[in-house]
Design a protein around this motif. Structure first.
Motif, PDB file in Angstrom:
ATOM      1  N   LEU A 123      47.880  12.705  -4.659  1.00  0.00           N
ATOM      2  CA  LEU A 123      47.630  13.128  -6.046  1.00  0.00           C
ATOM      3  C   LEU A 123      47.384  14.646  -6.134  1.00  0.00           C
ATOM      4  N   GLU A 124      47.729  15.343  -5.053  1.00  0.00           N
ATOM      5  CA  GLU A 124      47.638  16.812  -4.997  1.00  0.00           C
ATOM      6  C   GLU A 124      46.261  17.333  -5.422  1.00  0.00           C
ATOM      7  N   GLY A 125      45.233  16.585  -5.039  1.00  0.00           N
ATOM      8  CA  GLY A 125      43.854  17.030  -5.275  1.00  0.00           C
ATOM      9  C   GLY A 125      43.342  16.799  -6.681  1.00  0.00           C
ATOM     10  N   ALA A 126      44.210  16.344  -7.571  1.00  0.00           N
ATOM     11  CA  ALA A 126      43.805  16.183  -8.976  1.00  0.00           C
ATOM     12  C   ALA A 126      43.226  14.792  -9.214  1.00  0.00           C
ATOM     13  N   ALA A 127      42.171  14.467  -8.489  1.00  0.00           N
ATOM     14  CA  ALA A 127      41.560  13.138  -8.612  1.00  0.00           C
ATOM     15  C   ALA A 127      40.210  13.175  -7.923  1.00  0.00           C
ATOM     16  N   SER A 128      39.462  12.090  -8.055  1.00  0.00           N
ATOM     17  CA  SER A 128      38.174  11.990  -7.374  1.00  0.00           C
ATOM     18  C   SER A 128      38.168  10.723  -6.528  1.00  0.00           C
ATOM     19  N   VAL A 129      38.404  10.885  -5.243  1.00  0.00           N
ATOM     20  CA  VAL A 129      38.430   9.742  -4.317  1.00  0.00           C
ATOM     21  C   VAL A 129      37.585  10.105  -3.093  1.00  0.00           C
ATOM     22  N   VAL A 130      36.613   9.261  -2.803  1.00  0.00           N
ATOM     23  CA  VAL A 130      35.676   9.529  -1.706  1.00  0.00           C
ATOM     24  C   VAL A 130      35.612   8.295  -0.815  1.00  0.00           C
ATOM     25  N   GLY A 131      35.539   8.501   0.494  1.00  0.00           N
ATOM     26  CA  GLY A 131      35.448   7.383   1.425  1.00  0.00           C
ATOM     27  C   GLY A 131      34.036   7.204   1.954  1.00  0.00           C
ATOM     28  N   THR A 132      33.603   5.955   2.083  1.00  0.00           N
ATOM     29  CA  THR A 132      32.266   5.674   2.603  1.00  0.00           C
ATOM     30  C   THR A 132      32.245   4.225   3.120  1.00  0.00           C
ATOM     31  N   GLU A 152      46.647  -3.422  -0.087  1.00  0.00           N
ATOM     32  CA  GLU A 152      46.463  -3.669  -1.529  1.00  0.00           C
ATOM     33  C   GLU A 152      45.408  -2.706  -2.100  1.00  0.00           C
ATOM     34  N   GLY A 153      44.319  -2.541  -1.378  1.00  0.00           N
ATOM     35  CA  GLY A 153      43.217  -1.716  -1.879  1.00  0.00           C
ATOM     36  C   GLY A 153      43.617  -0.269  -2.055  1.00  0.00           C
ATOM     37  N   LYS A 154      44.374   0.266  -1.105  1.00  0.00           N
ATOM     38  CA  LYS A 154      44.763   1.672  -1.214  1.00  0.00           C
ATOM     39  C   LYS A 154      45.704   1.882  -2.403  1.00  0.00           C
ATOM     40  N   GLY A 155      46.581   0.915  -2.623  1.00  0.00           N
ATOM     41  CA  GLY A 155      47.500   1.019  -3.757  1.00  0.00           C
ATOM     42  C   GLY A 155      46.765   0.984  -5.089  1.00  0.00           C
ATOM     43  N   LEU A 156      45.816   0.081  -5.216  1.00  0.00           N
ATOM     44  CA  LEU A 156      45.036   0.002  -6.465  1.00  0.00           C
ATOM     45  C   LEU A 156      44.186   1.258  -6.635  1.00  0.00           C
ATOM     46  N   ALA A 157      43.578   1.704  -5.543  1.00  0.00           N
ATOM     47  CA  ALA A 157      42.738   2.913  -5.599  1.00  0.00           C
ATOM     48  C   ALA A 157      43.563   4.102  -6.075  1.00  0.00           C
ATOM     49  N   TYR A 158      44.761   4.218  -5.551  1.00  0.00           N
ATOM     50  CA  TYR A 158      45.664   5.313  -5.949  1.00  0.00           C
ATOM     51  C   TYR A 158      45.918   5.274  -7.461  1.00  0.00           C
ATOM     52  N   ARG A 159      46.230   4.083  -7.958  1.00  0.00           N
ATOM     53  CA  ARG A 159      46.559   3.968  -9.395  1.00  0.00           C
ATOM     54  C   ARG A 159      45.347   4.288 -10.271  1.00  0.00           C
ATOM     55  N   TRP A 160      44.158   3.821  -9.873  1.00  0.00           N
ATOM     56  CA  TRP A 160      42.963   4.099 -10.687  1.00  0.00           C
ATOM     57  C   TRP A 160      42.570   5.572 -10.598  1.00  0.00           C
ATOM     58  N   ALA A 161      42.690   6.149  -9.420  1.00  0.00           N
ATOM     59  CA  ALA A 161      42.365   7.578  -9.277  1.00  0.00           C
ATOM     60  C   ALA A 161      43.312   8.397 -10.147  1.00  0.00           C
ATOM     61  N   LEU A 220      51.593   1.962  -4.352  1.00  0.00           N
ATOM     62  CA  LEU A 220      51.292   3.318  -3.871  1.00  0.00           C
ATOM     63  C   LEU A 220      52.441   4.263  -4.221  1.00  0.00           C
ATOM     64  N   GLY A 221      52.626   4.486  -5.498  1.00  0.00           N
ATOM     65  CA  GLY A 221      53.713   5.347  -5.957  1.00  0.00           C
ATOM     66  C   GLY A 221      53.897   5.180  -7.442  1.00  0.00           C
ATOM     67  N   GLU A 222      55.003   5.682  -7.930  1.00  0.00           N
ATOM     68  CA  GLU A 222      55.217   5.710  -9.387  1.00  0.00           C
ATOM     69  C   GLU A 222      56.057   4.533  -9.866  1.00  0.00           C
ATOM     70  N   GLU A 223      56.453   3.671  -8.949  1.00  0.00           N
ATOM     71  CA  GLU A 223      57.351   2.573  -9.298  1.00  0.00           C
ATOM     72  C   GLU A 223      56.828   1.733 -10.459  1.00  0.00           C
ATOM     73  N   VAL A 224      57.743   1.279 -11.322  1.00  0.00           N
ATOM     74  CA  VAL A 224      57.351   0.319 -12.353  1.00  0.00           C
ATOM     75  C   VAL A 224      57.165  -1.027 -11.654  1.00  0.00           C
ATOM     76  N   VAL A 225      56.044  -1.666 -11.940  1.00  0.00           N
ATOM     77  CA  VAL A 225      55.746  -2.925 -11.255  1.00  0.00           C
ATOM     78  C   VAL A 225      56.233  -4.100 -12.098  1.00  0.00           C
ATOM     79  N   GLU A 226      57.145  -4.868 -11.540  1.00  0.00           N
ATOM     80  CA  GLU A 226      57.708  -5.991 -12.292  1.00  0.00           C
ATOM     81  C   GLU A 226      56.922  -7.257 -11.997  1.00  0.00           C
ATOM     82  N   CYS A 227      55.642  -7.187 -12.272  1.00  0.00           N
ATOM     83  CA  CYS A 227      54.781  -8.360 -12.078  1.00  0.00           C
ATOM     84  C   CYS A 227      53.592  -8.230 -13.015  1.00  0.00           C
ATOM     85  N   ASP A 228      53.320  -9.265 -13.790  1.00  0.00           N
ATOM     86  CA  ASP A 228      52.152  -9.251 -14.675  1.00  0.00           C
ATOM     87  C   ASP A 228      50.902  -9.650 -13.886  1.00  0.00           C
TER      88      ASP A 228
END
Ligand SMILES: NC(=O)c1ccc[n+]([C@@H]2O[C@H](COP(=O)([O-])OP(=O)(O)OC[C@H]3O[C@@H](n4cnc5c(N)ncnc54)[C@H](OP(=O)(O)O)[C@@H]3O)[C@@H](O)[C@H]2O)c1
Length: 224
Positions: A54-63, A18-27, A150-158
């Motif tokens: 995201l082909e480098g066009a984002a700011s994501v850092v691990g710690t 779940e976390g990686k998917g949300l991180a991807y969308r926010w990045a 984790l992708g471009e899919e339209v999410v059918e959930c509010d």
């Protein structure tokens, strides 16, 4: 609160589903994202996976979870319920004056399709008890399967957003919008029990009807 472009979001347990998917969308939406983990090496790997997507066009850092919480404006917790208390106690001091977004559903295996709430009332209320009044707590995304994120899919959930103040909920609604989902102000943090419980209902529906990611939609209202 700063403008959204400048906000830094820490995702504790952001190495997981779940976390990686949300991180991807926010990045992707332009936020600076810190992936937190018990292991900084694991976090760095997860962060670089998202950067590659995201082909480098984002700011994501691990710690580590603690450093991520210390450096962030908003902190999101995405760990299994069994790790919820320990994870929050570990970052409690870093959360003073900040907003925590709790995605946790208190599932207790093996009966994950049965609602089993903790004595605090819900996982979000337990977070509130652990953190005290010095942090705002909101709860969101509990009904959104990671499979959509984790992708471009339209999410059918509010997304039903509960929280300790209207301001906290408004802040989270902006982050929901940034993920491309539709969010609703669902009221005080005490209402999270219903949202968390709905996940077991959805798991039950998946089992009964052979689906893999049943979701929820609010009808008869407009949030525009
Ligand atoms: N998966 C979904 O579709 C979904 C949907 C809605 C809500 N949620 C909620 O989101 C949360 C995370 O779910 P998930 O499926 O993403 O979980 P997950 O992939 O199993 O775990 C997420 C991360 O939590 C950390 N973790 C695991 N066990 C731990 C432990 N014993 N102590 C400390 N940290 C531990 C790990 O990070 P490190 O090893 O890097 O520390 C792991 O990568 C849960 O509370 C769940 O109810 C999930």
């Amino acid at each position: 609160m700063q403008g959204s472009v400048l906000l830094t979001i820490a995702v504790l347990g952001g190495t997981g589903k779940e976390g990686k998917g949300l991180a991807y969308r926010w990045a992707k939406a332009g936020y600076r994202v810190l992936i937190g983990s018990r292991s900084s090496e694991k976090a760095v790997t997860a962060a670089s996976e998202i950067m590659q997507l995201l082909e480098g066009a984002a700011s994501v850092v691990g710690t580590t979870n603690l450093e991520a919480a210390q450096q962030a404006d908003i902190v999101v917790v995405t760990v299994p319920y069994s790790a919820h208390r320990d994870t929050l106690e570990n970052v409690k001091d870093a959360l003073k004056g900040k907003l925590l977004i709790d995605t946790t559903v208190p599932l207790i295996p093996p009966k994950v399709s049965k609602v089993q709430m903790p004595s605090a009332g819900s996982a979000a209320q337990e977070a509130r008890e652990i953190l005290g009044a010095e942090a705002e707590v909101a709860a969101a995304f509990q009904n959104v399967s990671h499979k959509h994120l984790l992708g471009e899919e339209v999410v059918e959930c509010d997304v039903l957003v509960t929280g300790t103040s209207k301001n906290a909920r408004a802040e989270v609604l902006k982050l929901v919008e940034a993920t491309g989902l539709t969010g609703w102000d669902a009221g005080p943090i005490e209402n999270s029990v219903v949202v968390e419980g709905l996940t077991s209902v959805l798991i039950n529906i998946n089992k009964q009807y052979g689906s893999t990611y049943a979701g929820i939609r609010i009808t008869g209202a407009s949030n525009k």
